[in-house]
Design a protein around this motif. Sequence first.
Motif, PDB file in Angstrom:
ATOM      1  N   VAL A  90      26.328  16.501  87.353  1.00  0.00           N
ATOM      2  CA  VAL A  90      25.455  15.439  86.856  1.00  0.00           C
ATOM      3  C   VAL A  90      26.219  14.316  86.164  1.00  0.00           C
ATOM      4  N   THR A  91      27.460  14.567  85.758  1.00  0.00           N
ATOM      5  CA  THR A  91      28.221  13.511  85.097  1.00  0.00           C
ATOM      6  C   THR A  91      28.886  12.583  86.111  1.00  0.00           C
ATOM      7  N   GLY A  92      28.730  12.858  87.412  1.00  0.00           N
ATOM      8  CA  GLY A  92      29.330  12.001  88.429  1.00  0.00           C
ATOM      9  C   GLY A  92      30.716  12.446  88.837  1.00  0.00           C
ATOM     10  N   ARG A 332      15.078   5.306  90.863  1.00  0.00           N
ATOM     11  CA  ARG A 332      16.153   5.883  90.071  1.00  0.00           C
ATOM     12  C   ARG A 332      15.823   7.342  89.739  1.00  0.00           C
ATOM     13  N   LEU A 342      21.253  10.587  82.471  1.00  0.00           N
ATOM     14  CA  LEU A 342      22.306  10.093  83.352  1.00  0.00           C
ATOM     15  C   LEU A 342      21.703   9.803  84.726  1.00  0.00           C
ATOM     16  N   ALA A 343      21.922   8.579  85.227  1.00  0.00           N
ATOM     17  CA  ALA A 343      21.417   8.222  86.546  1.00  0.00           C
ATOM     18  C   ALA A 343      22.193   8.994  87.604  1.00  0.00           C
ATOM     19  N   GLN A 344      21.501   9.486  88.594  1.00  0.00           N
ATOM     20  CA  GLN A 344      22.141  10.287  89.639  1.00  0.00           C
ATOM     21  C   GLN A 344      22.129   9.523  90.959  1.00  0.00           C
ATOM     22  N   PHE A 345      23.156   9.758  91.784  1.00  0.00           N
ATOM     23  CA  PHE A 345      23.155   9.130  93.104  1.00  0.00           C
ATOM     24  C   PHE A 345      23.159  10.189  94.189  1.00  0.00           C
ATOM     25  N   LYS A 368      15.282  -4.115  86.196  1.00  0.00           N
ATOM     26  CA  LYS A 368      16.644  -4.575  85.941  1.00  0.00           C
ATOM     27  C   LYS A 368      16.576  -5.917  85.226  1.00  0.00           C
ATOM     28  N   TYR A 428      24.153  -5.425  77.101  1.00  0.00           N
ATOM     29  CA  TYR A 428      24.611  -4.052  77.321  1.00  0.00           C
ATOM     30  C   TYR A 428      25.326  -3.535  76.066  1.00  0.00           C
ATOM     31  N   HIS A 431      26.617   0.272  76.089  1.00  0.00           N
ATOM     32  CA  HIS A 431      27.671   0.444  77.097  1.00  0.00           C
ATOM     33  C   HIS A 431      29.022   0.049  76.520  1.00  0.00           C
TER      34      HIS A 431
ATOM     35  N   ARG B 115      28.236   4.640  97.186  1.00  0.00           N
ATOM     36  CA  ARG B 115      27.388   5.821  97.065  1.00  0.00           C
ATOM     37  C   ARG B 115      26.196   5.547  96.155  1.00  0.00           C
ATOM     38  N   ALA B 116      26.217   4.430  95.464  1.00  0.00           N
ATOM     39  CA  ALA B 116      25.128   4.118  94.556  1.00  0.00           C
ATOM     40  C   ALA B 116      25.094   2.618  94.349  1.00  0.00           C
ATOM     41  N   PRO B 121      26.993  -3.392  83.228  1.00  0.00           N
ATOM     42  CA  PRO B 121      27.882  -4.513  82.961  1.00  0.00           C
ATOM     43  C   PRO B 121      29.058  -4.562  83.922  1.00  0.00           C
ATOM     44  N   ILE B 126      33.662   0.364  82.161  1.00  0.00           N
ATOM     45  CA  ILE B 126      32.324   0.894  81.912  1.00  0.00           C
ATOM     46  C   ILE B 126      31.765   1.494  83.196  1.00  0.00           C
ATOM     47  N   GLN B 131      29.222   7.599  85.532  1.00  0.00           N
ATOM     48  CA  GLN B 131      29.204   8.453  86.718  1.00  0.00           C
ATOM     49  C   GLN B 131      30.355   8.146  87.676  1.00  0.00           C
ATOM     50  N   GLY B 132      31.437   7.577  87.191  1.00  0.00           N
ATOM     51  CA  GLY B 132      32.586   7.328  88.058  1.00  0.00           C
ATOM     52  C   GLY B 132      32.410   6.154  89.001  1.00  0.00           C
TER      53      GLY B 132
END
Lengths: 447, 275
Positions: A90-92, A332, A342-345, A368, A428, A431, B115-116, B121, B126, B131-132
């Motif tokens: 889940v953290t990518g 999303r 956490l956003a997932q792809f 957005k 942001y 971030h 992939r996404a 930003p 960042i 998520q990489g």
Amino acid sequence: MKLLKNFKGGVHPNYEKQHSEDKPIQVLPAPEVVVMPLQQHVGAPCDPVVKKGDQVLMGQVIGESSYAISAPVHSSVSGTVLAVEPRPSVTGRSVMSVVIQNDGQDTPIEEQQNPILKSSDPNQRIDVDGNLIRQAINAAGVVGLGGGAFPTAVKVTPPDTSHIEYLLINGSECEPYLTADQRVMEEYPDKVILGAKLLAKAAGAEKIIIAIESNKPEAIKILEKYAVPNEIEVITVVTKYPAGGERMLIKAVLNREVPSGGYPHEVGVLVHNVSTAWAVAETCLTGRPLIERVITVTGSGIKEPGNYLVRIGTPFKNIVEAAGGFNGQPERVLCGGPMMGLAQFNLDVPVVKATSGVLILTEKEAQKYEPLPCIKCARCVDVCPVYLMPLKLEAFAMNEMWEQAEEYGAMDCIECGCCTYICPSKRYLVHYIRLAKQEIIAARGKN
Amino acid sequence: MSNTLVSMISMGVLGIGLSIALVIASKKFAVESDPRVDDLEGVLPGANCGACGYAGCRSFAEALATGEAPTNGCPVGGASVAELVAKILGVSNSGFSRNVAQVLCKGGCAEASQRADYDGPQDCRIAHMTQGGDKGCTYGCLGCGTCVAACNFDAMAMNENGLPMIFEDNCTACGACVAACPRDIIILTGEEYGVHIRCRSHASGREARQVCIVGCIACRRCEKVCPTGAITVENNLAEINYDKCIVCRKCVEVCPVNTIEWQEGKGPVRQKVGA
């Protein structure tokens, strides 16, 4: 009429709990293949103790570590190990994981540790030794289920010098949309109480306080039945994000402030989530390790939002399927709530111990924005629950002034996202503060 | 005696006394400073960029005067400054080999898969934390242009394909872009080196191929064809030892995915050893 327990800052997002708060917890059948990441906790990752082709039983240890701050990982099904390889999490990032083909038998492991509690009566006196409870929690791999994922056994073993007065059981669940903790409180109140008593015994805490946000009157009513004067108290806190943050909760309930860079045990308090208390009670009653948890599947983007008891390691796609599939085109998918999730792809990522929910947002919900220049309105300063100046920190981070960012307390940021939520220019903020924190930690590592 | 005379004499005596004291003090407590430090600081570029490894031009000049720093230690000044420094110090000019930055990723928008959809930003660091990043490849360029923003010498720009380009004439090898890149895909290397393996992916051949059509698949053809053993494939990635490379460009010809690139006009820099 009493004023609700409050704290500085915070925001009032749309709570949107109506999607799932009345849905009883359903047991989700174990999937055909589970993916068990070997790091589901804060601390040292586990080393795999099984290899490809091995037969594993439900509850068998598949990963453990010799480090002090760690938690073992157990197989949540019985079956065959398909692979031990890095898999997306889940953290990518890819995390070393054990992939297990479920044989559908759910054969529990034989040499399961004996349950340390005989009776499940929540009003009983806990006579078990604190050390024994700690050992049981450690062996069961219980971690903070609220999202922090800090090993619970380590948390209830505070340094010798500190004296724990209060055990705060955190039932605030301030993240919008999520209702898993609320359902746990309403459906398993006896286990929550029992788990709280066990945790209090293990940590040597004198008093238990269960703190619940005022928007969960049902849970408050149910848990108040178990209140015992001078022992267990149920306190209603203000409905405000982030009331469930450890520091905010301590400030609101006990009016104590955890020092900057310090830990709650320094002010004589330990905070545990209600789901963690439930998991501890389960483990002590059945001897079974932590292999399942309650999660919320919610949002406008899913057909049947609800609360599900799922096995750890269930891929997100199985969960979405079980909840009736997507409702239209999802914009999303988040692991966790909308504020800190956490956003997932990739829907192949599995549920881990710290996953409190899967949130599917539609285009309308996931808007957005283009950031505009800062107008120095200081709303972010007003809402920051840890007394920081997010606008300053953002400016420092954008100009790579890491030392100044540290001076202005960047490391105290809990990344709750209130500043970014409230910002009228939609900047942001969180971030860039996260970037500053990362750079400060990197600089500390160099020195 | 008039008051005027008294004050004139007393002030005069006081003045003479104090000036003698000052002269004695200046001789006795004199700090010996190297006069060359000022001269050296004068010829340095004065950008205080820190690329030499010292806090600024002044401390680099002090290090030069004590012989601690090499005469060609200022990458921004280049050969001309190295020559002036050597002249001031009265030592022979040890020559200056100029470094330039090289981007070791060819996977722009056209080559690498997404992939996404990242809408945070526009800062690579960042994006990398989130998520990489949005690229299929977790090793390659994220394309937000943080390196370009870090460049103080107008030596970088993002191209249409979402990759940074380096204008080698402007590059001073100050290393700001190298430090800014969260993926470590920018390196500094001698400007004369012409053959580069433009990939940093440690993913297995199959995975690399799935996410990028120009990523190194670790097929080892370059390793086999290299006459000097300059290329080694380790951990799914070919790496080149620039010191051994003779720019024969055989690897460029055999690379099936076009990861290895020859910069037109550069090399051969030295004769093949032992041939």
